[in-house]
Motif scaffolding. Sequence first.
Motif, PDB file in Angstrom:
ATOM      1  N   GLU A   1       0.545  -1.045  -0.064  1.00 52.84           N
ATOM      2  CA  GLU A   1       0.016  -0.293  -0.012  1.00 52.84           C
ATOM      3  C   GLU A   1       0.776   1.546   0.009  1.00 52.84           C
ATOM      4  N   ARG A   2       1.926   1.038   1.100  1.00 53.24           N
ATOM      5  CA  ARG A   2       2.965   2.228   0.348  1.00 53.24           C
ATOM      6  C   ARG A   2       3.510   2.564  -0.467  1.00 53.24           C
ATOM      7  N   THR A   3       3.927   1.936  -1.027  1.00 45.39           N
ATOM      8  CA  THR A   3       4.283   1.847  -2.372  1.00 45.39           C
ATOM      9  C   THR A   3       3.844   1.978  -3.907  1.00 45.39           C
TER      10      THR A   3
ATOM     11  N   GLY B   1       6.446  -9.236   2.166  1.00 40.43           N
ATOM     12  CA  GLY B   1       7.602  -7.655   2.907  1.00 40.43           C
ATOM     13  C   GLY B   1       8.461  -6.707   2.217  1.00 40.43           C
ATOM     14  N   GLY B   2       8.753  -5.755   2.371  1.00 41.46           N
ATOM     15  CA  GLY B   2       9.568  -4.973   0.961  1.00 41.46           C
ATOM     16  C   GLY B   2      11.155  -4.504   2.689  1.00 41.46           C
ATOM     17  N   PHE B   3      12.206  -4.521   1.744  1.00 44.44           N
ATOM     18  CA  PHE B   3      13.771  -4.512   2.035  1.00 44.44           C
ATOM     19  C   PHE B   3      14.317  -3.977   0.916  1.00 44.44           C
ATOM     20  N   SER B   4      15.158  -2.721   1.413  1.00 42.56           N
ATOM     21  CA  SER B   4      16.398  -2.686   0.458  1.00 42.56           C
ATOM     22  C   SER B   4      17.229  -3.783   0.169  1.00 42.56           C
ATOM     23  N   ILE B   5      17.625  -3.204  -1.202  1.00 43.63           N
ATOM     24  CA  ILE B   5      19.001  -4.127  -2.040  1.00 43.63           C
ATOM     25  C   ILE B   5      20.298  -3.641  -1.424  1.00 43.63           C
ATOM     26  N   CYS B   6      21.549  -4.111  -0.633  1.00 47.71           N
ATOM     27  CA  CYS B   6      21.988  -3.413   0.060  1.00 47.71           C
ATOM     28  C   CYS B   6      23.495  -4.294  -0.760  1.00 47.71           C
ATOM     29  N   SER B   7      23.553  -5.345  -1.924  1.00 49.57           N
ATOM     30  CA  SER B   7      24.591  -5.100  -2.342  1.00 49.57           C
ATOM     31  C   SER B   7      24.517  -4.243  -3.532  1.00 49.57           C
ATOM     32  N   SER B   8      25.306  -4.708  -4.240  1.00 52.73           N
ATOM     33  CA  SER B   8      24.968  -3.517  -5.841  1.00 52.73           C
ATOM     34  C   SER B   8      25.190  -4.652  -6.744  1.00 52.73           C
ATOM     35  N   PRO B   9      24.595  -4.176  -7.614  1.00 50.77           N
ATOM     36  CA  PRO B   9      23.595  -4.245  -9.084  1.00 50.77           C
ATOM     37  C   PRO B   9      25.442  -5.218  -9.748  1.00 50.77           C
TER      38      PRO B   9
ATOM     39  N   TRP C   1       7.894   7.877   1.366  1.00 55.04           N
ATOM     40  CA  TRP C   1       7.329   7.469   1.555  1.00 55.04           C
ATOM     41  C   TRP C   1       6.361   7.239   2.445  1.00 55.04           C
ATOM     42  N   TRP C   2       7.430   6.235   2.865  1.00 47.50           N
ATOM     43  CA  TRP C   2       6.171   5.963   3.891  1.00 47.50           C
ATOM     44  C   TRP C   2       6.063   6.318   5.675  1.00 47.50           C
TER      45      TRP C   2
END
Length: 274
Positions: free
Chosen positions: A38-40, A95-103, A273-274
């Motif tokens: 909903e937030r995103t 869940g919604g989690f940021s990716i902390c590794s690089s492309p 956006w949160w």
Amino acid sequence: MTARRWLKVAGSFAAPGASGLIPGSRRMSSRRKTDHLERTANNYRQMAVFPAKVCGMMNESDSVRRLRLSIPHPDFSFKAGQWVDFFIPGQEKVGGFSICSSPALLRREGVIELAVKYTTHPPAHWIHHSCRLDSEVEVRVGGDFFFDPSPGGGAVDLLLVAGGVGINPLAKTAQDLLFQSSIVEACEEFPGRFSCDFHLTHQSEEVEPQLQPYISGGRISEQVLREHLESLAGAGRRETLCYLCGPPPMIESVSGHLQRLGVPPHRVLFEKWW
């Protein structure tokens, strides 16, 4: 304000293309909702959902677990700064989690990493208590806030300001600093290209010697930002882009400081956006 740690990385990078400066990446709404989807709802998302398998787990701190996911599908990709919708079999909540590794890690090894702070929200609770090696999940990339350098673009300097555990996480005390070794190693290996400051507001004990040169007390002030902007300006004539990530009061405070220091609005990028 609640800025707790300040990370500054200055370097020569290719400038982001138009896709990195999407107006949605500067949304200023502090409205809080409990559900990630909903937030995103208005944020960009990939159309496809990709299968993933847990291939590594480790504790970054007492409250944060790093999860390593193998995603072999050739169509899976992401840009630095994006997150994933995280689907767990049998679990209704997403869940919604940021990716902390690089492309680059995805290109080399076919894996991504997530840093997940413990909460009672079902997806985070599952990662901390039920997730095992070879657990199978599904992920979908989303997010309008990212750095996406174009190969033919000019070089820019980056000023990265972040605060708050759980958002590509930073912390109140040195014990909670995540990825500190990797950050310090980059600064020591490339002293002319990378530098960092960790601003801690609740540190009472002495920190380890290797970390001491990078520690500052107190919140991020306008004077602190001025000094780093001046340092960047003295190092060259490249454009400086400022990326902000953290709790809404911190974003409001730091963006206000940067505006008063004369940084044009289109060079200050954030997501709230949160």
